[in-house]
Design a protein around this motif. Sequence first.
Motif, PDB file in Angstrom:
ATOM      1  N   GLN A 150       0.811  -1.218   0.000  1.00 17.33           N
ATOM      2  CA  GLN A 150       0.000   0.000   0.000  1.00 17.33           C
ATOM      3  C   GLN A 150       0.849   1.274   0.000  1.00 17.33           C
ATOM      4  OE1 GLN A 150      -0.569  -2.595   2.254  1.00 17.33           O
ATOM      5  NE2 GLN A 150      -2.153  -3.421   0.902  1.00 17.33           N
ATOM      6  N   THR A 151       2.060   1.189   0.522  1.00 18.22           N
ATOM      7  CA  THR A 151       2.873   2.405   0.658  1.00 18.22           C
ATOM      8  C   THR A 151       3.905   2.591  -0.449  1.00 18.22           C
ATOM      9  OG1 THR A 151       4.485   1.256   2.068  1.00 18.22           O
ATOM     10  CG2 THR A 151       2.631   2.352   3.162  1.00 18.22           C
ATOM     11  N   LYS A 152       4.247   1.538  -1.181  1.00 19.20           N
ATOM     12  CA  LYS A 152       5.260   1.666  -2.224  1.00 19.20           C
ATOM     13  C   LYS A 152       4.802   2.654  -3.302  1.00 19.20           C
ATOM     14  CE  LYS A 152       7.401  -2.875  -1.659  1.00 19.20           C
ATOM     15  NZ  LYS A 152       7.655  -4.207  -2.260  1.00 19.20           N
ATOM     16  N   GLY A 153       5.633   3.663  -3.561  1.00 20.24           N
ATOM     17  CA  GLY A 153       5.304   4.660  -4.577  1.00 20.24           C
ATOM     18  C   GLY A 153       4.158   5.572  -4.189  1.00 20.24           C
ATOM     19  N   LEU A 154       3.847   5.658  -2.910  1.00 19.71           N
ATOM     20  CA  LEU A 154       2.698   6.442  -2.456  1.00 19.71           C
ATOM     21  C   LEU A 154       2.910   7.946  -2.637  1.00 19.71           C
ATOM     22  CD1 LEU A 154      -0.084   6.239  -1.017  1.00 19.71           C
ATOM     23  CD2 LEU A 154       1.154   6.514   1.143  1.00 19.71           C
ATOM     24  N   LEU A 155       4.140   8.399  -2.403  1.00 15.66           N
ATOM     25  CA  LEU A 155       4.427   9.830  -2.469  1.00 15.66           C
ATOM     26  C   LEU A 155       4.915  10.187  -3.874  1.00 15.66           C
ATOM     27  CD1 LEU A 155       6.041  10.112   1.047  1.00 15.66           C
ATOM     28  CD2 LEU A 155       3.829  11.027   0.339  1.00 15.66           C
ATOM     29  N   THR A 156       3.979  10.688  -4.660  1.00 15.43           N
ATOM     30  CA  THR A 156       4.225  11.027  -6.059  1.00 15.43           C
ATOM     31  C   THR A 156       4.324  12.538  -6.230  1.00 15.43           C
ATOM     32  OG1 THR A 156       1.866  11.175  -6.522  1.00 15.43           O
ATOM     33  CG2 THR A 156       2.896   9.003  -6.745  1.00 15.43           C
ATOM     34  N   TYR A 157       4.491  12.956  -7.472  1.00 14.34           N
ATOM     35  CA  TYR A 157       4.554  14.391  -7.774  1.00 14.34           C
ATOM     36  C   TYR A 157       3.316  15.112  -7.263  1.00 14.34           C
ATOM     37  CZ  TYR A 157       4.811  18.729 -10.454  1.00 14.34           C
ATOM     38  OH  TYR A 157       4.839  20.053 -10.811  1.00 14.34           O
ATOM     39  N   GLU A 158       2.163  14.464  -7.372  1.00 11.03           N
ATOM     40  CA  GLU A 158       0.919  15.086  -6.901  1.00 11.03           C
ATOM     41  C   GLU A 158       1.004  15.450  -5.428  1.00 11.03           C
ATOM     42  OE1 GLU A 158      -3.863  14.130  -6.320  1.00 11.03           O
ATOM     43  OE2 GLU A 158      -2.520  12.587  -7.105  1.00 11.03           O
ATOM     44  N   ASN A 200      12.065  12.169   5.148  1.00 12.59           N
ATOM     45  CA  ASN A 200      11.738  10.741   5.031  1.00 12.59           C
ATOM     46  C   ASN A 200      12.697   9.914   5.869  1.00 12.59           C
ATOM     47  OD1 ASN A 200      10.615   8.314   4.333  1.00 12.59           O
ATOM     48  ND2 ASN A 200      11.430   8.274   2.245  1.00 12.59           N
ATOM     49  N   ILE A 201      12.145   9.270   6.910  1.00 14.39           N
ATOM     50  CA  ILE A 201      12.940   8.367   7.746  1.00 14.39           C
ATOM     51  C   ILE A 201      12.313   6.972   7.767  1.00 14.39           C
ATOM     52  CG2 ILE A 201      13.850  10.192   9.229  1.00 14.39           C
ATOM     53  CD1 ILE A 201      11.715   9.303  11.318  1.00 14.39           C
ATOM     54  N   GLY A 202      11.260   6.766   6.951  1.00 18.81           N
ATOM     55  CA  GLY A 202      10.571   5.472   6.928  1.00 18.81           C
ATOM     56  C   GLY A 202      11.261   4.501   5.999  1.00 18.81           C
ATOM     57  N   ARG A 203      10.715   4.370   4.794  1.00 19.37           N
ATOM     58  CA  ARG A 203      11.329   3.532   3.771  1.00 19.37           C
ATOM     59  C   ARG A 203      11.417   4.327   2.476  1.00 19.37           C
ATOM     60  NH1 ARG A 203      13.245   0.970   7.143  1.00 19.37           N
ATOM     61  NH2 ARG A 203      13.138  -1.286   7.546  1.00 19.37           N
ATOM     62  N   GLY A 204      12.527   4.127   1.762  1.00 17.36           N
ATOM     63  CA  GLY A 204      12.773   4.891   0.550  1.00 17.36           C
ATOM     64  C   GLY A 204      11.787   4.618  -0.558  1.00 17.36           C
ATOM     65  N   ASP A 205      11.235   3.392  -0.603  1.00 15.39           N
ATOM     66  CA  ASP A 205      10.351   3.062  -1.718  1.00 15.39           C
ATOM     67  C   ASP A 205       8.958   3.672  -1.591  1.00 15.39           C
ATOM     68  OD1 ASP A 205       9.172   1.448   0.197  1.00 15.39           O
ATOM     69  OD2 ASP A 205       9.797  -0.444  -0.693  1.00 15.39           O
ATOM     70  N   ALA A 206       8.704   4.415  -0.515  1.00 15.96           N
ATOM     71  CA  ALA A 206       7.435   5.152  -0.407  1.00 15.96           C
ATOM     72  C   ALA A 206       7.444   6.388  -1.309  1.00 15.96           C
ATOM     73  CB  ALA A 206       7.181   5.575   1.039  1.00 15.96           C
ATOM     74  N   VAL A 207       8.634   6.793  -1.732  1.00 11.33           N
ATOM     75  CA  VAL A 207       8.806   8.006  -2.542  1.00 11.33           C
ATOM     76  C   VAL A 207       9.188   7.649  -3.976  1.00 11.33           C
ATOM     77  CG1 VAL A 207      10.204  10.096  -2.836  1.00 11.33           C
ATOM     78  CG2 VAL A 207       9.492   9.380  -0.545  1.00 11.33           C
ATOM     79  N   ILE A 208       8.533   8.279  -4.931  1.00 12.89           N
ATOM     80  CA  ILE A 208       8.971   8.199  -6.331  1.00 12.89           C
ATOM     81  C   ILE A 208      10.046   9.271  -6.503  1.00 12.89           C
ATOM     82  CG2 ILE A 208       8.294   8.370  -8.756  1.00 12.89           C
ATOM     83  CD1 ILE A 208       7.032   6.018  -7.368  1.00 12.89           C
TER      84      ILE A 208
END
Length: 251
Positions: A138-146, A159-167
Amino acid sequence: MVASAGIEKMPFEQLEKQKVHVTNSKGVHAIPMAEYCIAMMLQISRQASTLLENQKEHKWDRRVRMEELYGNTVYILGAGAIGTAIAKLSDAFGMQVLGMNRDGREVDSFHKTYSFKDMLLPMEKADFIISVLPSTEQTKGLLTYEAFKRMKEDAVFINIGRGDAVIEKDLIQALNEKEIKHVVLDVFEKEPLNEDHPFWDMENVTVTPHLSGITKNYLPRAMQIFEKNLRDYLDGQISSMENIISLQKRY
């Protein structure tokens, strides 16, 4: 018991098949990671990097703009143990503390919480947005340009969680277009961060090598959880164990 909070590399299907009880070390990182976030927010608001450069150059400049954390709004994505520790310290600095969890339920130390589906709503008013999100489907790629475009132009993302939450390419685009002021990244899509990655040379990016949770107290705290859970296990009190992982939810 997993001696870390992250469990994304666990063989979940086999664990489910063999009905293995799994616990992790959630909460062990809460204090150091909360202090890291406060330190980074203070460094940016008090322009620590500029002051250090001025000292190197023997430059006396009282025009460097000092800002306060007091009265600012911090929005924490992930209102678990680490997020709550950040919330407590932020509240002590007089900040408005918003949080996000799966269903928007109230959590102590947060002034208001939002659900997963309403995640973007508080972005527009937050001065600091902190991601403590784990790595899940659910969180992978969640933080997009939008998401980054929703943030204020003078907002700071940490970001201190996981890197893959961010594109990351979306974040770079948002930074280049000055959609947000600064980002602090302790985690990345790929680690170690490549030496030629754009983040290293961007003035509006602070890079740290996945160390926000490092502390000499890590093992003693993890062993306290292990000892408690071992006693519960031997006594047949499985439901009383700390940090029980839902193998279906993967956290």
